[in-house]
Design an enzyme around this catalytic site. Structure first.
Site, PDB file in Angstrom:
ATOM      1  N   ARG A  62     -17.751 -24.386   0.929  1.00 40.30           N
ATOM      2  CA  ARG A  62     -17.611 -25.704   1.559  1.00 40.30           C
ATOM      3  C   ARG A  62     -18.743 -25.899   2.559  1.00 40.30           C
ATOM      4  NH1 ARG A  62     -11.819 -26.275   4.225  1.00 40.30           N
ATOM      5  NH2 ARG A  62     -12.702 -24.527   5.385  1.00 40.30           N
ATOM      6  N   LYS A  95     -10.152  -5.675   9.877  1.00 40.69           N
ATOM      7  CA  LYS A  95     -11.229  -4.997   9.146  1.00 40.69           C
ATOM      8  C   LYS A  95     -12.562  -4.989   9.908  1.00 40.69           C
ATOM      9  CE  LYS A  95      -9.280  -5.813   4.573  1.00 40.69           C
ATOM     10  NZ  LYS A  95      -9.482  -6.304   3.200  1.00 40.69           N
ATOM     11  N   TYR A 101      -2.968 -12.610  -4.858  1.00 39.79           N
ATOM     12  CA  TYR A 101      -1.979 -12.244  -5.872  1.00 39.79           C
ATOM     13  C   TYR A 101      -0.600 -12.693  -5.388  1.00 39.79           C
ATOM     14  CZ  TYR A 101      -0.767  -8.428  -2.752  1.00 39.79           C
ATOM     15  OH  TYR A 101      -0.375  -7.717  -1.648  1.00 39.79           O
ATOM     16  N   GLY A 122     -15.156 -13.362   5.013  1.00 44.94           N
ATOM     17  CA  GLY A 122     -15.102 -11.897   4.963  1.00 44.94           C
ATOM     18  C   GLY A 122     -14.782 -11.360   3.575  1.00 44.94           C
ATOM     19  N   SER A 164       0.802  -1.227   0.000  1.00 43.88           N
ATOM     20  CA  SER A 164       0.000   0.000   0.000  1.00 43.88           C
ATOM     21  C   SER A 164       0.836   1.279   0.000  1.00 43.88           C
ATOM     22  CB  SER A 164      -0.977  -0.002   1.187  1.00 43.88           C
ATOM     23  OG  SER A 164      -1.946  -0.990   0.976  1.00 43.88           O
ATOM     24  N   MET A 197      -8.766 -13.713  -6.078  1.00 47.00           N
ATOM     25  CA  MET A 197      -8.544 -12.455  -5.348  1.00 47.00           C
ATOM     26  C   MET A 197      -7.157 -12.408  -4.696  1.00 47.00           C
ATOM     27  SD  MET A 197     -12.470 -11.796  -4.049  1.00 47.00           S
ATOM     28  CE  MET A 197     -12.032 -10.847  -2.646  1.00 47.00           C
ATOM     29  N   LYS A 214     -23.160 -21.402   5.862  1.00 46.10           N
ATOM     30  CA  LYS A 214     -22.499 -20.088   5.947  1.00 46.10           C
ATOM     31  C   LYS A 214     -22.812 -19.270   4.688  1.00 46.10           C
ATOM     32  CE  LYS A 214     -17.801 -18.584   6.874  1.00 46.10           C
ATOM     33  NZ  LYS A 214     -16.458 -19.115   7.118  1.00 46.10           N
TER      34      LYS A 214
HETATM   35  P1  ATR Z   1     -11.453 -14.360   4.466  1.00 49.84           P
HETATM   36  O1  ATR Z   1     -11.524 -13.109   5.285  1.00 49.84           O
HETATM   37  O2  ATR Z   1     -10.176 -14.532   3.693  1.00 49.84           O
HETATM   38  O3  ATR Z   1     -12.666 -14.542   3.627  1.00 49.84           O
HETATM   39  P2  ATR Z   1     -12.542 -16.321   6.262  1.00 49.84           P
HETATM   40  O4  ATR Z   1     -13.611 -15.390   6.707  1.00 49.84           O
HETATM   41  O5  ATR Z   1     -11.868 -17.206   7.269  1.00 49.84           O
HETATM   42  O6  ATR Z   1     -11.360 -15.566   5.534  1.00 49.84           O
HETATM   43  O7  ATR Z   1     -13.169 -17.249   5.089  1.00 49.84           O
HETATM   44  C1  ATR Z   1     -12.418 -18.201   4.429  1.00 49.84           C
HETATM   45  C2  ATR Z   1     -13.228 -18.756   3.266  1.00 49.84           C
HETATM   46  O8  ATR Z   1     -12.414 -19.680   2.524  1.00 49.84           O
HETATM   47  C3  ATR Z   1     -14.460 -19.542   3.688  1.00 49.84           C
HETATM   48  O9  ATR Z   1     -15.435 -19.440   2.674  1.00 49.84           O
HETATM   49  C4  ATR Z   1     -13.903 -20.970   3.771  1.00 49.84           C
HETATM   50  O10 ATR Z   1     -14.879 -21.985   3.637  1.00 49.84           O
HETATM   51  P3  ATR Z   1     -15.752 -22.477   4.919  1.00 49.84           P
HETATM   52  O11 ATR Z   1     -16.727 -21.352   5.213  1.00 49.84           O
HETATM   53  O12 ATR Z   1     -16.409 -23.712   4.484  1.00 49.84           O
HETATM   54  O13 ATR Z   1     -14.759 -22.657   6.025  1.00 49.84           O
HETATM   55  C5  ATR Z   1     -13.013 -20.974   2.562  1.00 49.84           C
HETATM   56  N1  ATR Z   1     -11.931 -21.972   2.617  1.00 49.84           N
HETATM   57  C6  ATR Z   1     -10.762 -21.880   3.284  1.00 49.84           C
HETATM   58  N2  ATR Z   1     -10.005 -22.965   3.066  1.00 49.84           N
HETATM   59  C7  ATR Z   1     -10.704 -23.777   2.233  1.00 49.84           C
HETATM   60  C8  ATR Z   1     -10.459 -25.042   1.619  1.00 49.84           C
HETATM   61  N3  ATR Z   1      -9.314 -25.709   1.837  1.00 49.84           N
HETATM   62  N4  ATR Z   1     -11.411 -25.570   0.821  1.00 49.84           N
HETATM   63  C9  ATR Z   1     -12.571 -24.901   0.597  1.00 49.84           C
HETATM   64  N5  ATR Z   1     -12.864 -23.695   1.137  1.00 49.84           N
HETATM   65  C10 ATR Z   1     -11.952 -23.140   1.941  1.00 49.84           C
END
Ligand code: ATR
Length: 274
Positions: free
Chosen positions: A153, A67, A222, A131, A18, A220, A157
């Site tokens: 997954r 955040k 990089y 998030g 940033s 999303m 949610k």
């Molecule tokens: P962020 O702020 O990056 O979104 P988060 O709120 O912890 O972090 O959310 C992570 C997301 O990635 C969720 O949608 C999670 O799926 P679940 O809600 O089922 O946990 C998804 N995610 C993380 N690792 C994953 C994996 N190995 N396979 C599928 N989905 C995954």
């Protein structure tokens, strides 16, 4: 005149691009600004915020994991911050802290301007319901895609997240639906990976038919080729990472603070080259 001071607050923060992005924007307008990385202790976000305000900072970007705390610290919130439930851009004045969220706008602007892809009338698939996914829902719906499918997954949610946006979907005339990965059956125009699976190099169990030769597969994240990007590339899709989103969300924050719209393409290009 004193130099306007800004910061990005996170933990960790060393990796943040940033400051370089905001300084590149400022240079386009011959503006001199201060913009520094601030490492806040995990239990010390509010104290850090108070310190920056007391020291005369005018605003701050906020990154992982603060955040949601930033959202709670604000006395005024934009509609997109409220929809996201999270804040990545703070503006300080003497009376209060105002919060906005430029992440979704950054994603949409990158897709429209740099990927040369319209979202209006398109079949869009959003992977994830955390998030990062919630942060981009409203700006995506505002583009009026024909379909917005959220696959996650844990379906519960995804459903809970979707329920918050059903009224926005009605006004954008978008078919909004929830799926598990394996239940996906449509071929999509745009597939956006907002899961954090790439952080652990995990593959998502995606049916190969969701990708077509002209599908834009957008991660999303990089800085690295994720398993999602590899899957999409193998299926013949056009693949993009989140570098453009990073620069575009910063451009929107820059506009909020300075009222100036910087050129983003040369900044994205210079980061790609380095
Ligand atoms: P962020 O702020 O990056 O979104 P988060 O709120 O912890 O972090 O959310 C992570 C997301 O990635 C969720 O949608 C999670 O799926 P679940 O809600 O089922 O946990 C998804 N995610 C993380 N690792 C994953 C994996 N190995 N396979 C599928 N989905 C995954």
């Amino acid at each position: 005149m004193a130099v306007e001071k800004y910061a990005v607050i996170g933990n960790p923060i060393e990796h943040s691009k940033s400051p370089l992005i905001h300084q590149a924007f400022a240079k386009q307008f011959n503006k001199v600004i201060g913009y520094e990385k601030v490492l806040a202790p995990l239990d010390g976000f509010d104290v850090t915020l108070q310190r920056l305000r007391a020291e005369g900072y005018l605003g701050a970007n906020v990154t992982v994991p603060f955040k949601f705390e930033a959202f709670n610290a604000c006395q005024a919130l934009s509609a997109r911050a409220q929809a996201a439930g999270a804040v990545n851009t703070l503006s300080f004045n003497e009376q209060y802290i105002a919060g906005d969220n430029t992440d979704g706008c950054g994603l949409v602007n990158d897709i429209l301007q740099h990927q040369h892809t319209l979202l209006a009338g398109k079949k869009v698939l959003l992977l994830g319901a955390g998030g990062a996914a919630q942060g981009v829902m409203l700006p995506l719906l505002q583009q009026k895609p024909s379909h917005l499918t959220v696959a996650n997954r844990s379906v519960d949610k995804a459903q809970a997240m979707l329920d918050k946006f059903s009224s926005h979907a009605v006004s954008s005339e978008t078919i909004l639906q929830v799926k598990t990965f394996v239940d996906l059956s449509l071929a999509y125009d745009i597939v956006i990976n907002a899961t954090s699976a790439g952080l652990t190099d995990s593959s998502l169990q995606l049916p190969v038919d969701i990708f077509q030769a002209n599908t834009l597969a957008y991660d999303m994240m990089y800085g690295r080729e994720t398993p999602f990007m590899q899957q999409a590339r193998a299926a013949g899709a056009h693949v993009a990472d989140g570098l453009g989103m990073l620069v575009e969300q910063a451009a929107e924050a820059f506009y909020l603070w300075h009222g100036l719209r910087p050129e983003t393409a040369p900044v994205i290009q210079s980061f790609r080259q380095s």
